[in-house]
Design an enzyme around this catalytic site. Structure first.
Site, short mmCIF file in Angstrom:
data_model
loop_
_atom_site.label_atom_id
_atom_site.label_comp_id
_atom_site.label_asym_id
_atom_site.label_seq_id
_atom_site.Cartn_x
_atom_site.Cartn_y
_atom_site.Cartn_z
N ASP A 288 2.13 -2.00 12.21
CA ASP A 288 1.49 -2.45 10.96
C ASP A 288 2.49 -3.22 10.10
O ASP A 288 2.57 -3.01 8.89
CB ASP A 288 0.93 -1.25 10.20
CG ASP A 288 -0.05 -1.66 9.10
OD1 ASP A 288 -0.49 -2.83 9.11
OD2 ASP A 288 -0.36 -0.83 8.24
N GLY B 126 -3.55 4.54 0.90
CA GLY B 126 -3.99 4.00 2.18
C GLY B 126 -5.23 4.70 2.67
O GLY B 126 -5.95 5.35 1.90
#
Length: 502
Positions: free
Chosen positions: A321, A184
């Site tokens: 998210d 990420g």
């Protein structure tokens, strides 16, 4: 350090006081003095106003100044080195203050709180059951302000507590050097194996497959803090069969790590895309092939995601998210909601409001109020859930992929916001009927208070599951009950290890 500085300056002064003696005793000084004697002496002053007899004194003064400057430079370097060394040592030991055992005062404060702690979902599942459980987190020794008592854990991360009993010895963890499981903005996830000696037989060593999240750059203090904050959030969230389970953490090493359960089939988005060719609308039975993908599977995934998100409401925690790329799937088709990296309050507003459509940030999953005002609530998670339903019933299509205009690529978030404010929404996916699409639209109401709830979504998809295949629903119930027991065994893994060490 002050003693070192005084010593260097004293030593330098002492050496310069005897510099003349040293020079005179050396062959170099004799040659130097002979050359000076050959210079005609004159009492007349030169153009600069200095007498020739002062040349030697000027040279010594210049040498003295040079050595003093060098001494100061050396002292400065020593001071900088020691300061940097102390800073690195402090960074490595960050988090020690959180490794405390619960105190009676903490339990008293917690018991007197009005917060209702979440409980594990009792099975068989019914729409009216509660997902409340006692979470392992508690507030730190820093008193939480009264106005944050009922706030989601995202808003009070600095007051969350990290327990010593989940600390893992880094020597017991083997991390794979191969291809990472994922990465990420701040962290990378690798497969690992956690070693533990069996409490009944210390000679027998067992290994547990785990996923390990580390900072991309172990020397980046911000990334270290983000990993540590996510670790505390996962401690606070606790365990639920549709939430990724924390095994433990590493906070004493050179880098912070999150050790969680390993989910073998990876993320749900990739799973759907890889299995599109196997999709069928045939009636599901217990003999259905493992590789097949049917409509009842999609209904099950929608149901399970809603169950996990409803549980987070009672923690309480705002995910921020939610997307299928952050939902993992096991071989038995049980899903786990993962990646709480954005669950913390992010200080950089530009992280969300990216100008590039190529940056993998959650603009397409964010509610309008989140894009415009950075307002994240349980209702904004409901909006994201609606986008997840689009991904599910389109078998992994990217949202808004056909509405991007080339001339709108700059400040793309503004274009998405304008698109939504005009009332435009994602189209009905191929495998969603009118009722399912209506649920999606209820998730996308501009008025956040008018959006549907996760509890309503649970009831809807439970009904759809039972109508489509009650046999599938009963099998799912058994699997979820089994997953609850499996997650409890993960907690016992560290308990057995610490029992052996003691």
């Amino acid at each position: 350090m002050k003693g070192t500085l005084i010593f260097v300056v004293f030593y330098s002064s002492y050496g310069f006081a005897h510099c003349n003696t040293i020079l005179r005793s050396s062959s170099l000084s004799r040659n130097f003095e002979d050359s000076l004697r050959r210079i005609p002496r004159s009492t007349d002053k030169d153009e600069t106003g200095f007498e020739d007899s002062n040349v030697q004194e000027v040279i010594f003064i210049l040498l003295y100044c040079l050595f003093v400057a060098l001494a100061i430079l050396i002292c400065g370097l020593i001071i900088f080195y020691n300061s940097r060394k102390r800073e690195l040592r402090a960074n490595r030991s960050r988090g020690d203050e959180y490794l405390l055992e619960p105190t009676s005062a903490d339990h008293k404060r917690r018991n007197s709180s009005n917060i209702v702690p979440p409980e594990p979902t009792p099975y068989p599942i019914t729409s009216g059951e509660s997902d409340l459980r006692q979470t392992p987190s508690r507030l730190s020794n820093v008193e939480c302000p009264p106005e944050l008592e009922l706030a989601p854990i995202n808003e009070k991360i600095m007051y969350l507590h990290y327990y010593a009993e989940v600390e893992i010895n880094e020597e017991d963890l083997d991390i794979s050097k191969g291809r990472p499981l994922g990465s990420g903005e701040f962290g990378i996830i690798r497969k690992g194996f956690l070693r533990s000696k069996n409490s009944k037989n210390e000679e027998k060593e067992s290994r547990l497959e785990v996923a390990v999240k580390l900072p991309l750059n172990e020397y980046n203090q911000i990334q270290q803090e983000l990993i540590y904050d996510e670790l505390k959030v996962m401690c606070a969230v606790g365990k639920h069969p549709n939430i990724l389970a924390l095994v433990g953490g590493i906070t004493f090493g050179e880098r912070k790590m999150i050790v969680s359960e390993f989910v073998e089939n990876g993320d749900l988005l990739s799973f759907l895309r890889d299995n599109r060719i196997y999709f069928t609308n045939d009636q599901w039975t217990l003999e259905t092939e493992q590789d097949s993908l049917s409509l009842v599977d999609l209904l099950s995934f929608a149901f399970q995601i809603a169950k996990g998100m409803e549980y987070l409401i009672h923690v309480p925690c705002v995910h921020r998210d939610l997307a299928l790329r952050n939902v993992l799937i096991k071989k038995n088709r049980i899903i786990r909601i993962a990646d709480f990296g954005l669950a913390r309050r992010h200080k950089n507003k530009d992280y969300y409001k990216t100008q590039s459509v190529d940056t993998p940030l959650p603009i397409h999953w964010m509610a309008p109020e989140s894009i415009d005002k950075l307002l994240f609530t349980q209702k904004s998670d409901v909006w994201s859930y609606g986008v997840c339903l689009y991904e599910l019933f389109s078998l992994g299509k990217s949202p808004y992929e056909n509405v991007i205009k080339y001339d709108q690529r700059d400040f793309y978030w503004k274009y998405v916001l304008s698109y939504l404010n005009e009332g435009k929404r994602l189209a009905q996916p191929a495998h969603a009927d009118a009722e399912i699409y209506n649920v999606m639209k209820l998730c996308w109401d501009l008025d956040m208070n008018s959006r549907t709830t996760f509890l309503d979504c649970i009831e809807f998809f439970e009904k759809e599951l039972k109508t489509t295949s009650n046999e599938y629903f009963l099998d799912l119930t058994r699997k979820l009950r089994s997953e609850t027991n499996n997650q409890l065994r993960l907690s016992n893994w560290l308990s057995d290890e610490k029992h052996c060490d003691s």
